[in-house]
Design a protein around this motif. Structure first.
Motif, PDB file in Angstrom:
ATOM      1  N   SER A 122       1.774   6.611   6.008  1.00  0.00           N
ATOM      2  CA  SER A 122       2.630   7.358   5.087  1.00  0.00           C
ATOM      3  C   SER A 122       3.699   6.478   4.443  1.00  0.00           C
ATOM      4  O   SER A 122       4.236   6.814   3.390  1.00  0.00           O
ATOM      5  CB  SER A 122       3.297   8.536   5.813  1.00  0.00           C
ATOM      6  OG  SER A 122       4.008   8.094   6.954  1.00  0.00           O
ATOM      7  N   ARG A 123       3.994   5.333   5.062  1.00  0.00           N
ATOM      8  CA  ARG A 123       4.970   4.398   4.472  1.00  0.00           C
ATOM      9  C   ARG A 123       4.286   3.360   3.584  1.00  0.00           C
ATOM     10  O   ARG A 123       4.970   2.546   2.959  1.00  0.00           O
ATOM     11  CB  ARG A 123       5.767   3.699   5.579  1.00  0.00           C
ATOM     12  CG  ARG A 123       6.660   4.647   6.359  1.00  0.00           C
ATOM     13  CD  ARG A 123       7.481   3.888   7.392  1.00  0.00           C
ATOM     14  NE  ARG A 123       6.662   3.380   8.484  1.00  0.00           N
ATOM     15  CZ  ARG A 123       7.094   2.510   9.406  1.00  0.00           C
ATOM     16  NH1 ARG A 123       8.328   2.032   9.327  1.00  0.00           N
ATOM     17  NH2 ARG A 123       6.304   2.128  10.378  1.00  0.00           N
ATOM     18  N   LEU A 124       2.963   3.361   3.574  1.00  0.00           N
ATOM     19  CA  LEU A 124       2.170   2.446   2.757  1.00  0.00           C
ATOM     20  C   LEU A 124       2.493   0.986   3.079  1.00  0.00           C
ATOM     21  O   LEU A 124       2.258   0.550   4.198  1.00  0.00           O
ATOM     22  CB  LEU A 124       2.349   2.771   1.261  1.00  0.00           C
ATOM     23  CG  LEU A 124       1.770   4.128   0.853  1.00  0.00           C
ATOM     24  CD1 LEU A 124       2.161   4.489  -0.578  1.00  0.00           C
ATOM     25  CD2 LEU A 124       0.254   4.153   1.000  1.00  0.00           C
ATOM     26  N   THR A 176      -9.984  -7.576   0.912  1.00  0.00           N
ATOM     27  CA  THR A 176      -9.140  -6.472   0.472  1.00  0.00           C
ATOM     28  C   THR A 176      -8.630  -5.632   1.633  1.00  0.00           C
ATOM     29  O   THR A 176      -9.348  -5.370   2.593  1.00  0.00           O
ATOM     30  CB  THR A 176      -9.935  -5.561  -0.493  1.00  0.00           C
ATOM     31  OG1 THR A 176     -10.482  -6.349  -1.542  1.00  0.00           O
ATOM     32  CG2 THR A 176      -9.043  -4.493  -1.094  1.00  0.00           C
ATOM     33  N   MET A 177      -7.370  -5.193   1.513  1.00  0.00           N
ATOM     34  CA  MET A 177      -6.802  -4.198   2.409  1.00  0.00           C
ATOM     35  C   MET A 177      -6.511  -2.946   1.582  1.00  0.00           C
ATOM     36  O   MET A 177      -5.864  -3.017   0.534  1.00  0.00           O
ATOM     37  CB  MET A 177      -5.496  -4.706   3.042  1.00  0.00           C
ATOM     38  CG  MET A 177      -4.835  -3.709   3.988  1.00  0.00           C
ATOM     39  SD  MET A 177      -3.129  -4.196   4.468  1.00  0.00           S
ATOM     40  CE  MET A 177      -3.418  -5.750   5.289  1.00  0.00           C
ATOM     41  N   LEU A 178      -7.012  -1.805   2.050  1.00  0.00           N
ATOM     42  CA  LEU A 178      -6.779  -0.541   1.365  1.00  0.00           C
ATOM     43  C   LEU A 178      -5.746   0.272   2.129  1.00  0.00           C
ATOM     44  O   LEU A 178      -5.867   0.454   3.346  1.00  0.00           O
ATOM     45  CB  LEU A 178      -8.074   0.277   1.266  1.00  0.00           C
ATOM     46  CG  LEU A 178      -9.282  -0.385   0.597  1.00  0.00           C
ATOM     47  CD1 LEU A 178     -10.477   0.567   0.629  1.00  0.00           C
ATOM     48  CD2 LEU A 178      -8.958  -0.801  -0.834  1.00  0.00           C
ATOM     49  N   LEU A 179      -4.737   0.786   1.426  1.00  0.00           N
ATOM     50  CA  LEU A 179      -3.695   1.605   2.042  1.00  0.00           C
ATOM     51  C   LEU A 179      -3.702   2.996   1.419  1.00  0.00           C
ATOM     52  O   LEU A 179      -3.604   3.140   0.193  1.00  0.00           O
ATOM     53  CB  LEU A 179      -2.319   0.959   1.848  1.00  0.00           C
ATOM     54  CG  LEU A 179      -2.117  -0.426   2.464  1.00  0.00           C
ATOM     55  CD1 LEU A 179      -0.711  -0.942   2.131  1.00  0.00           C
ATOM     56  CD2 LEU A 179      -2.324  -0.394   3.966  1.00  0.00           C
ATOM     57  N   PHE A 180      -3.822   4.018   2.276  1.00  0.00           N
ATOM     58  CA  PHE A 180      -3.792   5.421   1.854  1.00  0.00           C
ATOM     59  C   PHE A 180      -2.594   6.111   2.501  1.00  0.00           C
ATOM     60  O   PHE A 180      -2.230   5.804   3.642  1.00  0.00           O
ATOM     61  CB  PHE A 180      -5.065   6.151   2.290  1.00  0.00           C
ATOM     62  CG  PHE A 180      -6.343   5.603   1.719  1.00  0.00           C
ATOM     63  CD1 PHE A 180      -6.887   6.128   0.561  1.00  0.00           C
ATOM     64  CD2 PHE A 180      -7.025   4.567   2.352  1.00  0.00           C
ATOM     65  CE1 PHE A 180      -8.084   5.637   0.042  1.00  0.00           C
ATOM     66  CE2 PHE A 180      -8.214   4.063   1.852  1.00  0.00           C
ATOM     67  CZ  PHE A 180      -8.746   4.608   0.696  1.00  0.00           C
ATOM     68  N   GLU A 181      -2.010   7.093   1.795  1.00  0.00           N
ATOM     69  CA  GLU A 181      -0.892   7.848   2.364  1.00  0.00           C
ATOM     70  C   GLU A 181      -1.353   8.910   3.351  1.00  0.00           C
ATOM     71  O   GLU A 181      -0.665   9.191   4.336  1.00  0.00           O
ATOM     72  CB  GLU A 181      -0.090   8.534   1.250  1.00  0.00           C
ATOM     73  CG  GLU A 181       0.935   7.662   0.572  1.00  0.00           C
ATOM     74  CD  GLU A 181       1.855   8.466  -0.316  1.00  0.00           C
ATOM     75  OE1 GLU A 181       3.050   8.586   0.005  1.00  0.00           O
ATOM     76  OE2 GLU A 181       1.374   8.992  -1.343  1.00  0.00           O
ATOM     77  N   THR A 182      -2.490   9.533   3.083  1.00  0.00           N
ATOM     78  CA  THR A 182      -2.930  10.689   3.853  1.00  0.00           C
ATOM     79  C   THR A 182      -4.430  10.638   4.122  1.00  0.00           C
ATOM     80  O   THR A 182      -5.177   9.974   3.380  1.00  0.00           O
ATOM     81  CB  THR A 182      -2.635  12.001   3.088  1.00  0.00           C
ATOM     82  OG1 THR A 182      -3.473  12.049   1.912  1.00  0.00           O
ATOM     83  CG2 THR A 182      -1.168  12.089   2.685  1.00  0.00           C
ATOM     84  N   PRO A 183      -4.894  11.351   5.143  1.00  0.00           N
ATOM     85  CA  PRO A 183      -6.348  11.430   5.354  1.00  0.00           C
ATOM     86  C   PRO A 183      -7.048  12.165   4.216  1.00  0.00           C
ATOM     87  O   PRO A 183      -8.228  11.909   3.943  1.00  0.00           O
ATOM     88  CB  PRO A 183      -6.470  12.183   6.683  1.00  0.00           C
ATOM     89  CG  PRO A 183      -5.174  12.878   6.881  1.00  0.00           C
ATOM     90  CD  PRO A 183      -4.141  12.046   6.208  1.00  0.00           C
ATOM     91  N   MET A 221       1.506   8.953  10.169  1.00  0.00           N
ATOM     92  CA  MET A 221       1.392  10.148   9.336  1.00  0.00           C
ATOM     93  C   MET A 221       2.693  10.907   9.542  1.00  0.00           C
ATOM     94  O   MET A 221       2.987  11.360  10.643  1.00  0.00           O
ATOM     95  CB  MET A 221       0.170  10.980   9.734  1.00  0.00           C
ATOM     96  CG  MET A 221      -1.153  10.286   9.439  1.00  0.00           C
ATOM     97  SD  MET A 221      -2.622  11.115  10.146  1.00  0.00           S
ATOM     98  CE  MET A 221      -2.504  12.759   9.421  1.00  0.00           C
ATOM     99  N   SER A 222       3.479  11.011   8.487  1.00  0.00           N
ATOM    100  CA  SER A 222       4.851  11.499   8.623  1.00  0.00           C
ATOM    101  C   SER A 222       4.915  12.971   9.009  1.00  0.00           C
ATOM    102  O   SER A 222       4.023  13.771   8.700  1.00  0.00           O
ATOM    103  CB  SER A 222       5.620  11.275   7.327  1.00  0.00           C
ATOM    104  OG  SER A 222       5.008  11.974   6.262  1.00  0.00           O
ATOM    105  N   HIS A 223       5.992  13.316   9.710  1.00  0.00           N
ATOM    106  CA  HIS A 223       6.216  14.686  10.160  1.00  0.00           C
ATOM    107  C   HIS A 223       6.831  15.520   9.040  1.00  0.00           C
ATOM    108  O   HIS A 223       7.630  15.036   8.240  1.00  0.00           O
ATOM    109  CB  HIS A 223       7.147  14.693  11.369  1.00  0.00           C
ATOM    110  CG  HIS A 223       7.366  16.060  11.942  1.00  0.00           C
ATOM    111  ND1 HIS A 223       8.397  16.888  11.538  1.00  0.00           N
ATOM    112  CD2 HIS A 223       6.662  16.756  12.869  1.00  0.00           C
ATOM    113  CE1 HIS A 223       8.319  18.021  12.218  1.00  0.00           C
ATOM    114  NE2 HIS A 223       7.282  17.960  13.019  1.00  0.00           N
TER     115      HIS A 223
END
Length: 338
Positions: free
Chosen positions: A189-191, A258-265, A286-288
């Motif tokens: 969530s912090r990317l 490559t590194m892939l960054l996602f915020e959410t599932p 994964m942020s609260h």
């Protein structure tokens, strides 16, 4: 990623972090937040009410058995200060296996933690840290105008609005098979932050970090800040999900690490549903928010998250729960049952 990646064999170089006041304690804590808990690291603080003999006693206690055997690196705040002078007295008695580096900063400490897994000599680590410590010092705005690297075909392909010249290479024939070398796909969530920019970048050694988020891709400020946070030698792109779908099998990315960054599932699920084939996804945080429950101190989920993770598992995606590479890998579904 292999959980054993950062586990070396044999004795590591012992670190003594030393400073005026409690700076050493603080930077040790900061380093472990980013790189994970470390063994064979001791802290020496020199307080205002103490004298040189007190300081020497602190060093002796911190060294323990390493006083007589083993490699030791002193990471000290200030050249010529009391901690440096005391460390120098000790190092002068064991020059073949002890070394000192001063000007301690956080990039230096994090690099030192990683270097212990590939370097066995304290002096070798000390010499390797100088450039890292210097490169960790930057300004905004930049002090001088730097010459930008010429954009590559992959850079052009990453533009949300394609700007590459109309050459044959732009007539992409999609094969459905990844051309880029995906070293890590991570939900965080912090990317792009300290743990990713240092520990994970060192572990997977990408050429490029791609932040995949519709929200961030359309937020110019966040997008700019993420690009500016790029580790030295690594390019960062921020793209919407559809752009990743468009380019993940683009021949212009052939072999690109490559590194892939996602915020959410949910963002991962959308990418997979559109044809991006991922076999394993690391979950870092994964942020609260209201309605979510904590399953670890960094991961909070609700029913929609759980359903999304289960659907991805059904499509063959495996999950690896780790904040940093040195953490033991955990099973997200076992955590959800606790």
């Amino acid at each position: 990623m292999d959980p054993e990646l950062f586990k070396g064999e044999g004795a590591m170089v012992k670190f003594i972090i030393a400073s005026h006041g409690e700076f050493a304690k603080g930077i040790q804590q900061s380093g472990e937040m980013i790189f994970g808990q470390q063994e064979d690291v001791e802290v020496v603080t020199f307080m205002p009410n103490e004298g040189p003999e007190d300081l020497m006693q602190h060093f002796t206690q911190a060294l323990g058995e390493a006083t007589e055997t083993g490699e030791v690196l002193f990471l000290v705040d200030l050249w010529g200060g009391s901690p440096f002078n005391a460390a120098s007295r000790i190092q002068a008695e064991h020059p073949e296996r002890m070394a000192i580096i001063t000007g301690l900063n956080l990039p230096m400490l994090i690099e030192a933690y990683g270097a212990r897994f590939t370097m066995e000599k304290a002096s070798e680590i000390a010499h390797a840290l100088i450039d890292v410590a210097q490169n960790g010092i930057n300004t905004i705005p930049e002090r001088t105008q730097t010459t930008e690297e010429a954009p590559t075909e992959a850079d052009a392909a990453m533009e949300t609005t394609p700007s590459a010249p109309a050459t044959d290479i732009n007539k992409v024939e999609h094969t459905g098979e990844a051309t880029m070398d995906i070293r890590l796909a991570r939900i965080d969530s912090r990317l792009l932050h300290g743990q990713v920019a240092t520990a994970w970048t060192k572990a997977v050694q990408p050429d490029r970090i791609i932040v995949v988020s519709d929200t961030v891709a359309h937020d110019d400020l966040r997008k700019t800040l993420l690009v500016q946070a790029a580790p030295v030698g690594v390019k960062v792109n921020v793209v919407p999900i559809q752009k990743l779908v468009d380019v993940w099998d683009d021949p212009r990315f052939k072999g690109l690490k490559t590194m892939l960054l996602f915020e959410t599932p949910q963002d991962v699920e959308r990418a997979v549903a559109a044809g991006v084939k991922l076999t394993e996804v690391n979950i870092g945080s994964m942020s609260h928010s209201e309605g979510k429950r904590m399953v670890t101190n960094a991961i909070a989920v609700d029913s929609a998250d759980v359903q999304c993770l289960e659907e991805l598992r059904a499509q063959g995606v495996k999950f690896d729960v780790r904040k940093v590479p040195s953490d033991p890998s955990k099973d997200i579904f076992a955590l959800l049952k606790d």
